[in-house]
Design a protein around this motif. Structure first.
Motif, PDB file in Angstrom:
ATOM      1  N   MET A   1       0.787  -1.176  -0.010  1.00 41.57           N
ATOM      2  CA  MET A   1       0.042   0.047  -0.153  1.00 41.57           C
ATOM      3  C   MET A   1       0.809   1.166  -0.009  1.00 41.57           C
ATOM      4  O   MET A   1       1.887   1.201   0.601  1.00 41.57           O
ATOM      5  N   GLN A   2       0.412   2.213  -0.690  1.00 40.17           N
ATOM      6  CA  GLN A   2       1.196   3.339  -0.785  1.00 40.17           C
ATOM      7  C   GLN A   2       0.371   4.725  -0.610  1.00 40.17           C
ATOM      8  O   GLN A   2      -0.797   4.723  -0.717  1.00 40.17           O
ATOM      9  N   ALA A   3       1.205   5.889   0.043  1.00 40.02           N
ATOM     10  CA  ALA A   3       0.375   7.004   0.374  1.00 40.02           C
ATOM     11  C   ALA A   3       1.219   7.982  -0.075  1.00 40.02           C
ATOM     12  O   ALA A   3       2.738   7.983  -0.029  1.00 40.02           O
ATOM     13  N   PHE A   4       0.982   9.274  -0.766  1.00 36.96           N
ATOM     14  CA  PHE A   4       1.744  10.179  -1.304  1.00 36.96           C
ATOM     15  C   PHE A   4       1.485  11.419  -0.453  1.00 36.96           C
ATOM     16  O   PHE A   4       0.156  11.854  -0.134  1.00 36.96           O
ATOM     17  N   LEU A   5       2.407  12.199  -0.018  1.00 40.32           N
ATOM     18  CA  LEU A   5       2.106  13.574   0.571  1.00 40.32           C
ATOM     19  C   LEU A   5       2.363  14.652  -0.591  1.00 40.32           C
ATOM     20  O   LEU A   5       3.519  14.680  -1.019  1.00 40.32           O
ATOM     21  N   ILE A   6       1.390  15.680  -0.749  1.00 34.24           N
ATOM     22  CA  ILE A   6       1.558  16.543  -1.786  1.00 34.24           C
ATOM     23  C   ILE A   6       1.872  17.637  -1.464  1.00 34.24           C
ATOM     24  O   ILE A   6       1.238  18.391  -0.463  1.00 34.24           O
ATOM     25  N   TYR A   7       3.185  18.272  -2.032  1.00 31.78           N
ATOM     26  CA  TYR A   7       3.610  19.656  -1.533  1.00 31.78           C
ATOM     27  C   TYR A   7       3.739  20.466  -2.726  1.00 31.78           C
ATOM     28  O   TYR A   7       3.942  20.093  -3.951  1.00 31.78           O
ATOM     29  N   PRO A   8       3.696  21.716  -2.717  1.00 35.40           N
ATOM     30  CA  PRO A   8       3.658  22.890  -3.814  1.00 35.40           C
ATOM     31  C   PRO A   8       4.997  23.193  -4.166  1.00 35.40           C
ATOM     32  O   PRO A   8       5.058  23.820  -5.365  1.00 35.40           O
ATOM     33  N   LYS A   9       6.001  22.669  -3.455  1.00 29.65           N
ATOM     34  CA  LYS A   9       7.417  22.878  -3.991  1.00 29.65           C
ATOM     35  C   LYS A   9       8.351  21.656  -3.411  1.00 29.65           C
ATOM     36  O   LYS A   9       7.819  20.925  -2.684  1.00 29.65           O
ATOM     37  N   ASP A  10       9.194  21.532  -4.258  1.00 27.53           N
ATOM     38  CA  ASP A  10      10.042  20.489  -4.003  1.00 27.53           C
ATOM     39  C   ASP A  10      10.657  20.439  -2.594  1.00 27.53           C
ATOM     40  O   ASP A  10      11.088  21.573  -2.017  1.00 27.53           O
ATOM     41  N   LEU A  11      10.782  19.303  -1.914  1.00 32.07           N
ATOM     42  CA  LEU A  11      11.471  19.339  -0.582  1.00 32.07           C
ATOM     43  C   LEU A  11      12.991  19.356  -0.497  1.00 32.07           C
ATOM     44  O   LEU A  11      13.506  18.765  -1.778  1.00 32.07           O
ATOM     45  N   THR A  12      13.755  19.806   0.234  1.00 29.74           N
ATOM     46  CA  THR A  12      15.279  19.620   0.101  1.00 29.74           C
ATOM     47  C   THR A  12      15.590  18.224   0.202  1.00 29.74           C
ATOM     48  O   THR A  12      16.478  17.951  -0.164  1.00 29.74           O
ATOM     49  N   GLN A  13      14.818  17.477   1.180  1.00 33.05           N
ATOM     50  CA  GLN A  13      15.020  16.008   1.348  1.00 33.05           C
ATOM     51  C   GLN A  13      13.674  15.253   1.032  1.00 33.05           C
ATOM     52  O   GLN A  13      12.979  15.187   1.745  1.00 33.05           O
ATOM     53  N   PRO A  14      13.623  14.836  -0.264  1.00 35.06           N
ATOM     54  CA  PRO A  14      12.068  13.994  -0.320  1.00 35.06           C
ATOM     55  C   PRO A  14      11.973  13.043   0.598  1.00 35.06           C
ATOM     56  O   PRO A  14      12.893  12.340   1.047  1.00 35.06           O
ATOM     57  N   LEU A  15      10.577  12.947   1.095  1.00 32.59           N
ATOM     58  CA  LEU A  15      10.311  11.796   1.827  1.00 32.59           C
ATOM     59  C   LEU A  15       9.988  10.541   1.029  1.00 32.59           C
ATOM     60  O   LEU A  15       9.403  10.398  -0.135  1.00 32.59           O
ATOM     61  N   ASP A  16      10.543   9.512   1.584  1.00 28.82           N
ATOM     62  CA  ASP A  16      10.310   7.968   1.242  1.00 28.82           C
ATOM     63  C   ASP A  16      10.653   7.032   2.386  1.00 28.82           C
ATOM     64  O   ASP A  16      11.768   6.786   2.452  1.00 28.82           O
ATOM     65  N   ILE A  17       9.561   6.955   3.128  1.00 27.00           N
ATOM     66  CA  ILE A  17       9.881   5.873   4.220  1.00 27.00           C
ATOM     67  C   ILE A  17       8.715   4.725   4.148  1.00 27.00           C
ATOM     68  O   ILE A  17       7.576   4.785   3.447  1.00 27.00           O
ATOM     69  N   LYS A  18       8.968   3.652   4.652  1.00 26.72           N
ATOM     70  CA  LYS A  18       7.985   2.668   4.888  1.00 26.72           C
ATOM     71  C   LYS A  18       7.850   2.159   6.358  1.00 26.72           C
ATOM     72  O   LYS A  18       8.685   2.083   6.995  1.00 26.72           O
ATOM     73  N   SER A  19       6.364   2.107   6.619  1.00 26.78           N
ATOM     74  CA  SER A  19       6.129   1.759   7.782  1.00 26.78           C
ATOM     75  C   SER A  19       5.270   0.661   7.905  1.00 26.78           C
ATOM     76  O   SER A  19       4.180   0.656   7.271  1.00 26.78           O
ATOM     77  N   ASP A  20       5.917  -0.579   8.231  1.00 28.31           N
ATOM     78  CA  ASP A  20       4.820  -1.927   8.236  1.00 28.31           C
ATOM     79  C   ASP A  20       4.476  -2.159   6.827  1.00 28.31           C
ATOM     80  O   ASP A  20       5.495  -1.918   5.920  1.00 28.31           O
ATOM     81  N   GLN A  21       3.258  -2.107   6.358  1.00 24.94           N
ATOM     82  CA  GLN A  21       3.029  -2.126   4.765  1.00 24.94           C
ATOM     83  C   GLN A  21       2.600  -1.056   3.933  1.00 24.94           C
ATOM     84  O   GLN A  21       2.195  -1.161   3.053  1.00 24.94           O
ATOM     85  N   ILE A  22       2.969   0.176   4.492  1.00 21.04           N
ATOM     86  CA  ILE A  22       2.675   1.308   3.945  1.00 21.04           C
ATOM     87  C   ILE A  22       3.988   2.242   3.534  1.00 21.04           C
ATOM     88  O   ILE A  22       4.766   2.431   4.635  1.00 21.04           O
ATOM     89  N   ARG A  23       3.988   2.532   2.177  1.00 18.43           N
ATOM     90  CA  ARG A  23       5.296   3.370   2.007  1.00 18.43           C
ATOM     91  C   ARG A  23       4.620   4.702   1.666  1.00 18.43           C
ATOM     92  O   ARG A  23       3.740   4.868   0.946  1.00 18.43           O
TER      93      ARG A  23
END
Length: 63
Positions: A1-23
């Motif tokens: 399962m995946q979830a995306f957090l939407i931002y209006p500008k690029d983050l200095t460090q893009p988020l990419d984490i996995k917790s249990d079965q959710i990325r």
């Protein structure tokens, strides 16, 4: 399962984490440019990220 957090500008460090079965990953939907063009870019990025997760699973089943 995946979830995306939407931002209006690029983050200095893009988020990419996995917790249990959710990325959870960050994506950008720019509000500084033409919204139609920003929407097209956003959709291409979403489809690319989703297809990169699906293709390896399909290929494993073909073996």
């Amino acid at each position: 399962m995946q979830a995306f957090l939407i931002y209006p500008k690029d983050l200095t460090q893009p988020l990419d984490i996995k917790s249990d079965q959710i990325r959870v990953r960050s994506l950008t939907f720019s509000l500084d440019d033409n919204l139609d063009r920003a929407g097209q870019t956003f959709l291409k990025n979403v489809f690319f990220l989703l297809s990169s997760e699906i293709i390896p699973v399909i290929n494993k089943g073909d073996r």
